[in-house]
Design an enzyme around this catalytic site. Structure first.
Site, PDB file in Angstrom:
ATOM      1  N   TYR A  95       0.812  -1.212   0.000  1.00 29.52           N
ATOM      2  CA  TYR A  95       0.000   0.000   0.000  1.00 29.52           C
ATOM      3  C   TYR A  95       0.846   1.262   0.000  1.00 29.52           C
ATOM      4  O   TYR A  95       0.419   2.297  -0.504  1.00 29.52           O
ATOM      5  CB  TYR A  95      -1.012  -0.014   1.157  1.00 29.52           C
ATOM      6  N   HIS A 108      -5.763  -2.548   6.639  1.00 25.83           N
ATOM      7  CA  HIS A 108      -5.159  -3.593   5.816  1.00 25.83           C
ATOM      8  C   HIS A 108      -4.216  -4.490   6.617  1.00 25.83           C
ATOM      9  O   HIS A 108      -3.481  -5.296   6.048  1.00 25.83           O
ATOM     10  CB  HIS A 108      -4.422  -2.969   4.624  1.00 25.83           C
ATOM     11  N   HIS A 146      -2.774  -7.408   9.178  1.00 25.56           N
ATOM     12  CA  HIS A 146      -3.015  -8.818   9.480  1.00 25.56           C
ATOM     13  C   HIS A 146      -2.705  -9.078  10.955  1.00 25.56           C
ATOM     14  O   HIS A 146      -1.938  -8.336  11.573  1.00 25.56           O
ATOM     15  CB  HIS A 146      -2.133  -9.699   8.598  1.00 25.56           C
TER      16      HIS A 146
END
Lengths: 753, 753
Positions: A274, A429, A431
């Site tokens: 990103y 975004h 994890h």
């Protein structure tokens, strides 16, 4: 909604007033190309190979599009669909046509831009929001405001290039019916999109700012830099990726989007995939600001973090230039992407002409057709390029660098690279993979991070958007080389919880290239459980190549089941343990990603070390791990509960330790030997390790010994778990021998002959 | 055994006698290098880049080995193990050292050879057979006579090079204690290995012949060319691959091994992987024979089949030079292998200096260090290289070209390549896959042939030998893109039965590059069932790239279940049919390879056409197949009952048609569009076909229509199933329209605008 419209009208009025009284007359082009730069480019043409080659390619591409004619279809599709792709191609071509007009001074490009802009102008006036409803912020040309913002960032540049070509009346018509309403739509009418700290908002801010700079509209420029003051958004609302829209007290606008997600080191909290995406608006708007409003000193902002971040981005790639897939990331994306071409050229031009960037530009094989691209092309032409030296590097995360980070250990010429993640959540975004890692040999994944579950822009796969398996699989802890307690993801897989915490660096030391160590702790992923993971990249006698030593210490207040996965890539060669293959395959569990794993083999260790060897891309690899008698060694295969074949059928080995309170997992991953299907020679196919042993495991100290087959050498790593002071002296007795050292660790070749 | 020894002693006696009375004095070197050739090489040194580079590389390699010292360990290991690899490296280095001695005239190479030969001589005298017992013909240095023969083929060349360097006494000692007993062991003492038509025997024959030529031992030379007259072997015995050892009335020896397995076209019945392996002894012994016994005219033998076969071998590779994995074949093996370097250089030198071979030699990047390699290097240096033009080609199988064959259809510059197999069994390495095919785009497999189940020379995997899954999976029909009746392999998977039969070509026509067609029939795989498969590679308007049309007509006397697999490589993008994913995975069946397939998805067609799209290596592919309502569409995954992870987890779609007597499967495979993870652009991701229809299906005629989405064009292929005469006129009424054509097929653009 009405109130918002009202404000808009008022703002326009103020803006017009401001413009009327403005004495300054702005040159065009002035954003990316400048009048002076264009003269210089024209003078150098034919004399700067990579620039000339790019120009020729771009010209061929734009000429082909001009020949095909202009199409601005009524918006209809998601990503990858026809109308989406067409409008996307349009803005890319418009920007290029603008550049060609300036450089080649050929009116046909100006005519093309003018015609297309007026086609958009005619369409936009009455255009409703996009018919596809999935986005939390639907655009008009595209299904989400994000893509509309992409459009405006690029088209602003085209407009800048033909500004002087158009009549005043034409400009007025375009600005009134197209650009100003467009900018207002993606900002004031969509504050939930615009007024955030998020890569989406960065695009929105840059879009509004870019068109503001062309139009010399200070109100838009201010809105770009500082956001909308009163957005009326509720605290805690979320977007359709599950990310927070508004957080109490958070600054917004472009500057906040530089300040917040970038750490002082230049690491972008969402990760390199990103970051790459955001680099374009960050750098292109920065360049435009620098050219039009130099007083803003944007490139010096936050200790030059924008320039720094380009260097960081390159360091976050493997030997093929592909980004490490931290958090949501599509594999294969690399620093050869157009966004990084832009970022790199600008960083070179405005960041002190670092000659190492030129070698990356050579790999990219193209440059920007502007002042910065010219500078790069001249640098390459003049033979100034130097090899980019990727480093072992520790990157802090968080606006102030206080929210964990990412540690990269590299040996040699990227012969082996460890990516160790002890970062913050990484916004929406992120994890759930505290203290996870991946391992590379050159550009080959040895132990992989899965990446995202999405096929970006491929319409057949869920409209090219995030697939539900991204949430149910890719984000979950078990999808990573990270410890899972009781089959539950870190923070219970809850974004609200995860966002509050981060891991902490214990130490990072790469002063000795033969023994590089990083260690970090995580105390919040599972309340009551503390993890410390220490990873060392070591090159020692008796080993053909460097190996990775992985020590994961777990201390808990309760008994738990621990699962530690290793997602090895390649074909299984050999194990030193027995396992049974089930006659039918069942899933390993029912939730937190376990429902996506088939249990392909179930084994137990036969010895104190369990070994698994595999072959990938012509190299052999071996995992050796200290095993308890009660350990389960589970071979898993990704792909269960995957009704649309969205997941790859990759393999993993999960070490399961049940009913355990405190434990330490100790493993070594070796790369060794090679195999060629052409020569059919198999060389050095076996592990060089005869034994690994956990010698000491106390609250204060951990000591691990690795014994080599070839010479019986014992390599020992001792760790001080609680005091990391560099000058602190430690004394530890192991097997009646006393060891003394200072600092948090020591590597000792015990039987060195 | 005693009798055999007795014969040997007698033969030695005769041989010595013959030698004593031989008036001819043979020059050395004379096999691969010649005295004259060496002079020429020395004169050209420094002036032939690829030769010089090879020489430098070989010198560095041999010098490094000389520095390490000589090791001839007591034989112990299977392939890939230490002693195996060491002895293998020894013979390769010995051969190279011999060449270096001749070219560089540096005594150190001669000393190295001499020392190692005497070490072997000392060891060989009392060496028992190899301790590993798996082979039907155990060697002494290696676990099988095959590898011992490899050794002798290479070492004979080294001996030839130092022949004059050694004293007469030294030669006598070596010949008496090493070479002659070695040659006898692999021939007279192992007739079950030596006296066959098989690649093993080719190596054996060449080994005996090569050493015979050096020793000027005519008895050995005759034994090499014609085999052992009275081998005492029983008819019908089998080796450990299941191949026949002796067949009634079959000729043996080197010449028989040229005559039998090669078809007149130069196709080798075992397939290109084994052809490549056999090429070395075929060509190197042929070269030696040519040099020492030119009267044998070996290169003219059987219409120059040895030279022809090199051309065939190159044509049996994909765009990357990797061989099509017909029958047992390890993927990745290519024409860059050392065996093909040898074959190609010799074919160039003795086969009329075909300039197209030079471009392959350039890709190989090395040449033989002998007269033929010099010729190639000079050709390249002098700019004579031309691009090798791979062709659409039909290759007959069988000694007389009357046992079926292999048809290759190529479009453009290997943009799409079909490999269609309608051959004979292929000896013991054959697979049960009548009328199977594989499809390539450049070097990418679109629909794959699995290849073998073996990791050649990787000791960890079953000693580097064939794995049991080779028989239970890789050879079975269901492992191929071939029709399976009632879950039983062709010929019941019985080698004895399969060896008696072959498919028959119906026609092969590539006269029109836009419509290339091959058609073949198989009547014996399932008694009572006849199959005819017609495959056409077509490039037509409305399609971005060529597509494959596959028409498989089945006529049976009974009702059966038919399974037609398509082993697509890549990630599923989309289907136009629904399927369910089982909650737990079961195997598709219990035998004939079905026990290795997991059933991952079970679907039924929703329309008259079933469609599956996938993405591989940046390209989209779509299979469209005419479907019956009752069809099952089964997604399978290889890997069940695979306790040692010997198989790849590749996917397939199997079309199952139950309770059917006669039927025709009609399918099209398209390649279209592209996707790049760097640009994230997805282009032309959808099939261009709106409909496929089987218009006519009678005993005499088949007609298929493909309708395109873009322009509604109807493309029709009509086939005459029973009369293939080129001049035969056919008249067929379809939907009230009469079609007339001559020959076995016609391609018609029905609605051509």
């Amino acid at each position: 909604m009405k109130m918002i419209k009202h404000i808009t009208a008022l703002q326009i009025f103020i803006c017009v007033l401001l413009l009327s009284f403005s004495g300054r007359s702005q040159e065009h082009p002035s954003l990316i190309l400048t009048k002076e730069g264009v003269q210089k480019i024209r003078a150098e043409l034919g004399n700067v190979p990579i620039f000339d080659a790019t120009l020729e390619k771009v010209k061929a591409e734009v000429d082909a599009e001009i020949a095909l004619g202009i199409e601005t279809p009524i918006p209809k599709d998601y990503s990858g669909g026809y109308t989406h792709s067409r409008h996307k191609l349009n803005f890319l071509i418009l920007q290029k046509a603008g550049v060609l007009y300036q450089i080649l001074d050929d009116e046909k490009y100006a005519i093309y831009i003018k015609d297309m802009l007026f086609q958009y102008e005619a369409m936009y006036k009455d255009l409703p929001v996009h018919p596809q409803t999935r986005s939390y912020a639907r655009g008009k040309l595209f299904w989400q405001c994000l893509n509309d913002s992409n459009w405006l960032v690029y088209v602003s540049q085209a407009y800048d290039c033909v500004y002087d070509y158009l009549s005043k009346k034409e400009r007025k018509q375009l600005e009134k019916n197209l650009f100003r309403p467009f900018a207002d739509f993606i900002s004031i009418e969509n504050p939930q999109f615009y007024n955030r700290v998020h890569n989406h908002s960065t695009w929105g801010n840059a879009a509004v700012g870019m068109i503001g700079l062309v139009m010399d509209d200070d109100e838009l420029i201010q809105r770009a830099l500082y956001g909308i003051e009163d957005d009326g958004l509720p605290i805690g609302a979320k977007d359709n990726d599950g990310g927070f829209i508004k957080i109490e007290g958070q600054e917004v606008g472009f500057l906040a989007n530089v300040d917040e997600p970038f750490s002082p080191d230049g690491y972008y909290t969402e990760g390199p995939y990103y970051q790459r995406y955001a680099m374009y608006p960050f750098l292109i708007f920065a360049e435009a600001l620098h050219n039009v409003k130099p007083e803003q000193k944007i490139f010096e902002h936050k200790d030059s973090v924008l320039l720094k971040s380009v260097d960081v981005l390159i360091n976050l790639s493997d030997a093929d230039g592909e980004f490490f897939p931290l958090n949501d990331a599509q594999k294969g994306m690399s620093y050869k992407s157009r966004e990084v071409v832009t970022a790199l050229d600008i960083a070179y031009h405005y960041g002190g002409h670092n000659p190492q960037l030129l070698s990356i530009a050579e790999e990219q094989g193209q440059v920007l057709l502007d002042d910065s691209g010219l500078a790069v092309a001249i640098g390459i032409r003049d033979g100034k390029a130097e090899k980019f030296q990727k480093k072992s590097i520790n990157l802090t995360d968080g606006a102030n660098g206080e929210q964990g980070g990412v540690g990269i250990l590299r040996y040699g010429n990227e012969d082996m690279t460890l990516v160790f993640k002890y970062a913050a959540q990484g916004l929406s975004h992120g994890h759930y993979d505290k203290l996870s890692f991946s391992l590379y040999e050159k550009g080959t994944e040895i132990l992989q991070d899965y990446g995202l579950a999405r096929f970006v822009n491929i319409e057949q796969k869920g409209g090219g958007n995030y697939l539900k398996e991204n949430k149910t699989w890719a984000k979950q802890t078990i999808a990573h080389n990270a410890l899972v307690q009781n089959e539950t993801s870190h923070f219970g897989g809850k974004y609200e919880v995860g966002s509050k915490h981060h891991s902490d660096l214990y130490f990072f030391d790469t002063s000795n290239p033969e023994v590089q160590v990083v260690s970090a702790k995580e105390k919040n992923a599972y309340p009551g459980t503390e993890m410390q993971r220490t990873m060392a990249l070591i090159k020692a006698d008796g080993f053909e190549k460097p190996f990775l030593l992985d020590i994961l210490k777990v201390v808990s207040t309760t008994e738990n089941q621990y699962d530690l996965p290793f997602y090895f890539k390649g074909q299984v060669m050999k194990t030193n343990f027995d396992f049974i293959n089930p006659k039918s395959l069942e899933t390993l569990g029912s939730d937190h990603g376990y429902q996506h794993l088939w249990l392909e083999g179930k084994g137990q260790p036969k010895e104190n070390n369990a070994k698994l060897s595999w072959l990938e891309n012509g190299h052999f690899y071996t995992l050796t791990t200290v095993s308890d008698k009660g350990d389960e060694l589970n071979f898993v295969r990704i792909g269960a509960n995957d009704p649309e074949f969205n997941l790859r059928r990759d393999a993993g080995l999960i070490i399961r330790r049940k009913n355990t309170q405190n434990t330490t997992f100790v493993s070594v991953v070796e790369s060794h030997g090679q195999y060629s299907p052409v020569s059919e020679f198999s060389v050095n196919a076996n592990s060089a390790i005869s034994k690994i042993e956990l010698m000491v495991e106390t609250k204060e100290y951990t000591a691990v010994v690795i014994e080599t087959k070839s010479n019986g050498n014992q390599l020992m790593l001792v760790l001080a778990n609680e005091d990391k002071q560099p000058n602190k002296e430690h004394i530890l007795k192991i097997k009646n021998k006393e060891y003394r050292w200072t600092g948090p660790y020591q590597f000792i070749n015990v039987n060195k002959k």
